[in-house]
Design a protein around this motif. Sequence first.
Motif, PDB file in Angstrom:
ATOM      1  N   TRP A 193      -1.706   0.017 -16.212  1.00 44.54           N
ATOM      2  CA  TRP A 193      -1.228  -0.958 -15.157  1.00 44.54           C
ATOM      3  C   TRP A 193      -0.678  -0.348 -13.862  1.00 44.54           C
ATOM      4  O   TRP A 193      -0.531  -0.883 -12.970  1.00 44.54           O
ATOM      5  CB  TRP A 193      -1.910  -1.561 -15.889  1.00 44.54           C
ATOM      6  N   SER A 194       0.560   0.441 -14.803  1.00 46.70           N
ATOM      7  CA  SER A 194       1.530   0.059 -13.610  1.00 46.70           C
ATOM      8  C   SER A 194       1.086   1.237 -12.364  1.00 46.70           C
ATOM      9  O   SER A 194       1.217   0.974 -11.244  1.00 46.70           O
ATOM     10  CB  SER A 194       2.523   1.049 -14.030  1.00 46.70           C
ATOM     11  N   SER A 195       0.436   2.989 -12.766  1.00 42.51           N
ATOM     12  CA  SER A 195      -0.471   3.180 -11.668  1.00 42.51           C
ATOM     13  C   SER A 195      -1.720   2.777 -11.216  1.00 42.51           C
ATOM     14  O   SER A 195      -1.270   2.490  -9.205  1.00 42.51           O
ATOM     15  CB  SER A 195      -1.191   4.279 -12.604  1.00 42.51           C
ATOM     16  N   MET A 196      -2.099   1.350 -11.693  1.00 36.45           N
ATOM     17  CA  MET A 196      -3.403   0.490 -10.881  1.00 36.45           C
ATOM     18  C   MET A 196      -2.333  -0.518  -9.608  1.00 36.45           C
ATOM     19  O   MET A 196      -2.397  -0.820  -7.917  1.00 36.45           O
ATOM     20  CB  MET A 196      -3.889  -0.420 -11.369  1.00 36.45           C
ATOM     21  N   GLY A 197      -0.989  -0.777 -10.090  1.00 30.45           N
ATOM     22  CA  GLY A 197      -0.561  -1.074  -9.225  1.00 30.45           C
ATOM     23  C   GLY A 197       0.247  -0.646  -8.222  1.00 30.45           C
ATOM     24  O   GLY A 197      -0.003  -1.353  -6.858  1.00 30.45           O
ATOM     25  N   MET A 198       0.710   0.435  -8.536  1.00 31.38           N
ATOM     26  CA  MET A 198       0.677   1.386  -6.820  1.00 31.38           C
ATOM     27  C   MET A 198      -0.148   1.823  -6.058  1.00 31.38           C
ATOM     28  O   MET A 198      -0.247   1.314  -4.903  1.00 31.38           O
ATOM     29  CB  MET A 198       1.423   2.415  -7.393  1.00 31.38           C
ATOM     30  N   ILE A 199      -1.300   1.748  -7.003  1.00 32.67           N
ATOM     31  CA  ILE A 199      -2.976   2.101  -6.147  1.00 32.67           C
ATOM     32  C   ILE A 199      -3.012   0.833  -5.329  1.00 32.67           C
ATOM     33  O   ILE A 199      -3.453   0.699  -4.151  1.00 32.67           O
ATOM     34  CB  ILE A 199      -3.560   2.492  -6.849  1.00 32.67           C
ATOM     35  N   ALA A 200      -2.632  -0.466  -5.931  1.00 39.65           N
ATOM     36  CA  ALA A 200      -3.112  -1.535  -5.087  1.00 39.65           C
ATOM     37  C   ALA A 200      -2.087  -2.285  -3.917  1.00 39.65           C
ATOM     38  O   ALA A 200      -2.536  -2.373  -2.613  1.00 39.65           O
ATOM     39  CB  ALA A 200      -3.043  -2.408  -6.241  1.00 39.65           C
ATOM     40  N   ALA A 201      -0.898  -1.678  -4.065  1.00 42.06           N
ATOM     41  CA  ALA A 201      -0.086  -1.509  -2.976  1.00 42.06           C
ATOM     42  C   ALA A 201      -0.389  -0.371  -2.052  1.00 42.06           C
ATOM     43  O   ALA A 201       0.494  -1.423  -0.784  1.00 42.06           O
ATOM     44  CB  ALA A 201       1.225  -1.250  -3.657  1.00 42.06           C
ATOM     45  N   SER A 202      -0.750   0.968  -2.179  1.00 43.38           N
ATOM     46  CA  SER A 202      -1.199   1.536  -1.497  1.00 43.38           C
ATOM     47  C   SER A 202      -2.051   0.313  -0.318  1.00 43.38           C
ATOM     48  O   SER A 202      -2.565   1.625   1.193  1.00 43.38           O
ATOM     49  CB  SER A 202      -1.880   2.457  -1.566  1.00 43.38           C
ATOM     50  N   TRP A 203      -3.087  -0.146  -1.013  1.00 44.57           N
ATOM     51  CA  TRP A 203      -3.559  -0.266   0.067  1.00 44.57           C
ATOM     52  C   TRP A 203      -2.785  -1.081   1.530  1.00 44.57           C
ATOM     53  O   TRP A 203      -4.168  -1.462   2.508  1.00 44.57           O
ATOM     54  CB  TRP A 203      -4.599  -1.410  -0.226  1.00 44.57           C
TER      55      TRP A 203
END
Length: 493
Positions: A193-203
Amino acid sequence: MVEGPDGTPVNQWKTLDKDLQRIGRVEDGAQFVSRPMVAPGLALAFVVLAGVGAAILVQGEPGNWVIVAAAVIGAYMALNIGANDVANNMGPAVGAKALPLLGALCIAAIFESAGALVAGGDVVNTVAKGIIDPTALPDPAHFVWAMMAALLSAALWLNLATWFGAPVSTTHSIVGGVVGAGIVAAGFGAIDWSSMGMIAASWVISPMMGGVIAACFLAFIKAKVLYVEDKIAAARVWVPVLMGVMAGAFATYLALKGLKHVLQIGLVSALGIGGMVGILCWAFAVPFVRLKSKGLENRKKSLKKLFGLPLVVSAALLSFAHGANDVANAVGPLAAIVHTLQAGAIAQEVSLPIWVLTVGALGISVGLLLFGPRLIRLVGSEITKLNTVRAFCVALSAAITVIFASWLGLPVSSTHIAVGGIFGVGFYREYDAEKRARRLGIQKGKPVPPEERKRRLLVRRSHMMTVAAAWVVTVPASAGLSAVIYLVLDALT
């Protein structure tokens, strides 16, 4: 002609002429109806050909029918990447009229294929971006179904987004597919989920960085070249500098993104390469710009000719880097399925068979040629009006933003960066026009009324809302589709 009873001439072919006219109208109608089916028909032929080729190459091997099905889905995914994602590279050049649509399609197809085949890599990660641990899945069979579900869901979502006219991230689509299948197959704990958080931030980070950098370059060009008294003299000083910056940025970009599968290059080394290339390009650009600017009138429209060639080169280089990177979105899961079925075990990294890489490279090019024009027009001309200067700023911001993101360790989307750059250029144009209108109104004692300012908006808000909504929905939509597809595959087997 023959004569009638009263001696007047009679056209004996009149009935036949009418019949032929009716047949001609029927043929015109049939062509009108069938024309929209040509592109889907050719796409279907490519997908079938990919399946037949895979069947011939893997006959007699374990799980060969599953590999054939995966090859068909991988070809379908590659088509959709070409239809949706490549528009971000060529749209600005087409919108600025630096390239005709057909020329842009041909250049993009060549450089996308070259990037995929030359620098697409012989080793890829089996699971996109390390989102899920493959060992968390019960057995290799469940891993195969998870990859199949992720690939198919991402392809379906890209197809739907293209139909709606929304440029979305293919990387985020495949990541969403992996998340959806991974949750159903192994539970929420299997997801990083930390990687998913980074991806969400990249939006948010990707388009904002791209937009700000593109707007800054446009502001610089306007201040130093377009709004000065002697525009030709200013262009001879600053345009070679901008070309050098562009060359250095793209050399660094390609070293980091396009050639990482061929040579392992760190950020410092890539910046060193970019610096040397930039200086060389500046040295060559000085006499080039001096020659091109001879005889030009001292006005803004004349200077736009100086940015045409750099814009075409940048679009080609973006396509090369895109083909090198995003081909893995189509063939990474396919290569993982092939390896798992042949070896009977899950691996963190797998080799890319040449036939798998070819399916991805050709699929991206075919999808671009058949379905790319619609989104190319949208990106290039329907968000805001572009010329060669503005499009040059968008292309340059794409390369620089990726370099910044690599330095910060942020996962960014080239789609988000390019589209964000276009919005950034458009919003800066609005700001600049508003500032000048106010200054002129104050000088004349006639302030611009609010309704007139609203009429002068230079960015289409409807497209902005559509694109933003599609970006936010991409991961959840592909994840939901993938979860459903995985459950169906698991139930059937």
